[in-house]
Each structure stands twice: as structure tokens, then as C-alpha cells.
Design a protein around this motif. Structure first.
Motif, PDB file in Angstrom:
ATOM      1  N   PRO A  38       0.823  -1.314   0.077  1.00  0.00           N
ATOM      2  CA  PRO A  38       0.044   0.179   0.181  1.00  0.00           C
ATOM      3  C   PRO A  38       0.923   1.197  -0.012  1.00  0.00           C
ATOM      4  O   PRO A  38       1.936   1.104   0.678  1.00  0.00           O
ATOM      5  N   GLY A  42      -2.915   4.498   0.308  1.00  0.00           N
ATOM      6  CA  GLY A  42      -3.372   3.221   0.636  1.00  0.00           C
ATOM      7  C   GLY A  42      -3.570   2.833   1.866  1.00  0.00           C
ATOM      8  O   GLY A  42      -4.626   2.378   2.487  1.00  0.00           O
ATOM      9  N   LEU A  43      -2.573   3.383   2.835  1.00  0.00           N
ATOM     10  CA  LEU A  43      -2.671   3.188   4.177  1.00  0.00           C
ATOM     11  C   LEU A  43      -3.938   3.781   4.766  1.00  0.00           C
ATOM     12  O   LEU A  43      -4.530   3.312   5.524  1.00  0.00           O
ATOM     13  N   PHE A  46      -6.970   1.933   3.827  1.00  0.00           N
ATOM     14  CA  PHE A  46      -6.980   0.767   4.442  1.00  0.00           C
ATOM     15  C   PHE A  46      -7.708   1.046   5.819  1.00  0.00           C
ATOM     16  O   PHE A  46      -8.551   0.321   6.481  1.00  0.00           O
ATOM     17  N   MET A  49     -11.472   1.629   5.635  1.00  0.00           N
ATOM     18  CA  MET A  49     -11.962   0.386   5.452  1.00  0.00           C
ATOM     19  C   MET A  49     -12.160  -0.339   6.560  1.00  0.00           C
ATOM     20  O   MET A  49     -13.274  -0.829   6.920  1.00  0.00           O
ATOM     21  N   LEU A  50     -11.049  -0.604   7.511  1.00  0.00           N
ATOM     22  CA  LEU A  50     -11.177  -1.040   8.734  1.00  0.00           C
ATOM     23  C   LEU A  50     -12.207  -0.270   9.577  1.00  0.00           C
ATOM     24  O   LEU A  50     -13.084  -0.947  10.427  1.00  0.00           O
ATOM     25  N   SER A  68     -17.936  -1.348   3.109  1.00  0.00           N
ATOM     26  CA  SER A  68     -16.556  -1.832   3.684  1.00  0.00           C
ATOM     27  C   SER A  68     -16.307  -2.986   2.813  1.00  0.00           C
ATOM     28  O   SER A  68     -15.170  -2.900   2.379  1.00  0.00           O
ATOM     29  N   ILE A  72     -12.918  -2.972   0.128  1.00  0.00           N
ATOM     30  CA  ILE A  72     -11.935  -4.070   0.292  1.00  0.00           C
ATOM     31  C   ILE A  72     -11.855  -5.029  -1.059  1.00  0.00           C
ATOM     32  O   ILE A  72     -10.748  -5.097  -1.220  1.00  0.00           O
ATOM     33  N   PHE A  75      -9.815  -2.515  -3.352  1.00  0.00           N
ATOM     34  CA  PHE A  75      -8.399  -2.501  -2.725  1.00  0.00           C
ATOM     35  C   PHE A  75      -7.630  -3.949  -3.393  1.00  0.00           C
ATOM     36  O   PHE A  75      -6.543  -3.828  -3.927  1.00  0.00           O
ATOM     37  N   THR A 172      -1.859   1.887  -4.241  1.00  0.00           N
ATOM     38  CA  THR A 172      -0.973   0.792  -4.123  1.00  0.00           C
ATOM     39  C   THR A 172       0.462   1.231  -4.828  1.00  0.00           C
ATOM     40  O   THR A 172       0.374   2.173  -5.714  1.00  0.00           O
TER      41      THR A 172
END
Length: 322
Positions: A38, A42-43, A46, A49-50, A68, A72, A75, A172
Motif C-alpha cells: 500500500p 493506500g494506508l 485501508f 475500510m477497517l 466496507s 476491500i 483494494f 498501491t
């Protein structure tokens, strides 16, 4: 982390990476040498998403859970497209034009995508601050010139080439290290210089001859094709007398020599001075030769002779490996 441990870890990593992508004149990127992680964006993606997944799970909200799961899936698809963007890309190092110390030379690299694919938003760099962007269309080849600093004379072997991309969504980072079997010839830096008599018999002019009086001029002759433009009598031509060549006696008939022992300074200063004079005499269309402790080049003229002279200066006292 202490410096010795950090150095050993970096050394181990680069040995491992080189084994997976050994040095070659042309490299095709495969799964063994392509890395995907990532990016900074991207982090954050992520983390979002979490958080959505935790909210949906905690409040048992199917809509949030669906969003979500969709993120995912997006991603994962981005990872696959990012990898496919580099997979099968062929990177070939081409012969590079020589340069001079202190300048930026360019390494020519040809990029060819895999059959039926394209490569978008590529970033190539031999140094972090010298990135070059390239896009390679399907079924096409792209020639890229990568700048590189020339810090000393001789053969310059480029460091490992970084090829990376943030395609397709910027979340990414896919990259690969390529070790190309290529080299660039770096000539000495031209520095103004004058020649002196190696035998101590007096001062020499820029032409490498003992200075003469003006009565060395002996007349004119008909122009011969291929003669030096510096020898043409332009004043006669301007008066409508046609093309004639100026003829000189004495030293003007002698060959010109770039003599290592006739330049003052240390080794590098002498080579730089001879480089300057070679370029000057080449522009003037003169015939000249080269005398080095390691050998001699007979007088000649032209671009090919200039390259031989500058190459001899660049590789003087250095191992020349083909």
C-alpha cells in the motif's frame, strides 16, 4: 537500530534482491522481482475500510458493511491491476552517448510491454531526485533517457534502476529493481590549457608548434575537396576569385600533437587540458595526434578520430573492460 546492524540488513536485502533479478543487458519483469505494498494514500484507504467494517459490525448495519466489503474488493482489484501493470515489461539498456565530467549523461532504456498489455504511469529513476515518467502503449516500444551524474572519467556503470508505479488508483505502490548491464563513457572535463615544449626549448602555441613569424605564409593553391575550412582564403573568395587554400611553410606543414608531457599540472589537469585542445582543434578542422605515456594515436581528423582521442584520455591509466 545501530548502524552496523542496519548496514548488515541492507546489505543482505540487496544481495537477496540481486539474486532474484541478476544484472543483464535486458530484463523482463516477473513475479520474483515485482513488489506491491500500500502507498501512503493506500494506508489511509485501508484504515477507512477497517473503521467502516468495525462500525458496521458493532452497529450491525448492513449498508456500512456492504460499503466496507466493496472497498476491500476495490483494494484487492487495485493490487491485481498494479501487479499486472509491471508484469512482463521488458527493460533493455541501449548504447549511451558519451559525456564529460561534471555534466549529466543519459542512459537510454527501451521499454516493451507484455503482449496485449500496456504500462501506464511508470516512474523510472537511477537517483531519487531524477525521476522520469513514461507511458507505454499496447504493442509499442518507448525509449526513455534517464539522467545520471558523471562525477569521474572512465566507464560509468549505472546503479540499480528503480521502476515504480501508483497505477491504477494511487493506493498501491508497485515497484521493481533492475540491474542493467550497461555503461556510459565519461570524458575528462575540458579545461583551458596551453602547451609547453617538453624539451625545454621554448613555449609552444595552442597548435602544439613552435611559434613562427608571419613570413611562414608562402602563398595560395587551388581548393581541394575535403580540405580544412580553416585553411580556406575567405578574403579571396569574397572578392570573387574562387576557392583557394592558404599555404604555409615551416611549422605550419608539421602535424599537430596533443602531448601529455607538454601540459602542466597533475594527471587529471593534463588530461582535461588535452581534452580542451582536442575539441578546439576538431572545431577548426585540423589534423592532430595524441601522445600519452601509454601509447600514441597518429594524426587524423573527423568525428571518429575525436572519439578515439577522447576515449584514450578518458581511459588513461584505468582498466578498460568490454
Amino acid at each position: 537500530m545501530s548502524e552496523p546492524i542496519k548496514y548488515r540488513l541492507e546489505s543482505f536485502f540487496w544481495r537477496w534482491a540481486q539474486r532474484r533479478s541478476p544484472r543483464a543487458s535486458a530484463v523482463t519483469l516477473r513475479h520474483r522481482s515485482i513488489y506491491v505494498l500500500p502507498s501512503k494514500a493506500g494506508l489511509g484507504f485501508f484504515l477507512a475500510m477497517l473503521l467502516l467494517w468495525l462500525l458496521g459490525t458493532n452497529y450491525q448495519n448492513n449498508l456500512i458493511l456492504a460499503v466496507s466489503f466493496m472497498l476491500i474488493a476495490l483494494f484487492l482489484v487495485a493490487i491485481l491491476h498494479a501487479f499486472r501493470n509491471l508484469a512482463g515489461l521488458r527493460v533493455e539498456g541501449l548504447p549511451a552517448e558519451p559525456g564529460f565530467v561534471g555534466e549529466r549523461v543519459e542512459l537510454a532504456v527501451e521499454l516493451t510491454p507484455a503482449r496485449g498489455c500496456r504500462a501506464d504511469n511508470l516512474l523510472l529513476a537511477l537517483a531519487p531526485e531524477l525521476e522520469v515518467r513514461a507511458d507505454v502503449a499496447q504493442g509499442k516500444r518507448q525509449l526513455v533517457h534517464l539522467p545520471l551524474r558523471a562525477e569521474k572519467r572512465g566507464w560509468l556503470r549505472p546503479p540499480r534502476l528503480l521502476i515504480k508505479s501508483y497505477y491504477p488508483l494511487g493506493i498501491t505502490r508497485v515497484w521493481s529493481w533492475v540491474h542493467l548491464e550497461a555503461r556510459v563513457l565519461v570524458y575528462p572535463k575540458p579545461l583551458p590549457a596551453s602547451l609547453i615544449s617538453a624539451s625545454g626549448g621554448g613555449e609552444l602555441g595552442d597548435e602544439g608548434q613552435r611559434l613562427k613569424a608571419e613570413d611562414d605564409f608562402i602563398g595560395f593553391s587551388q581548393y581541394q575537396p575535403g580540405a580544412s575550412m580553416a585553411q580556406v582564403a575567405w578574403k579571396l573568395y569574397a572578392r570573387g576569385a574562387g576557392l583557394h587554400l592558404k599555404q604555409y611553410g615551416g611549422a605550419e606543414q608539421e602535424s599537430l600533437w596533443l602531448d601529455f608531457d607538454a601540459v602542466q599540472g597533475d594527471v587529471e589537469q593534463r588530461l582535461s587540458g588535452l581534452c580542451f585542445l582536442a575539441l578546439k582543434w576538431h572545431r577548426q578542422g585540423r589534423d592532430y595526434g595524441l601522445k600519452l605515456p601509454s601509447g600514441t594515436l597518429n594524426p587524423a581528423t573527423g568525428d571518429e578520430h575525436l572519439h578515439r582521442v577522447l576515449k584514450a584520455l578518458a581511459l588513461y591509466n584505468l582498466p578498460e573492460t568490454d
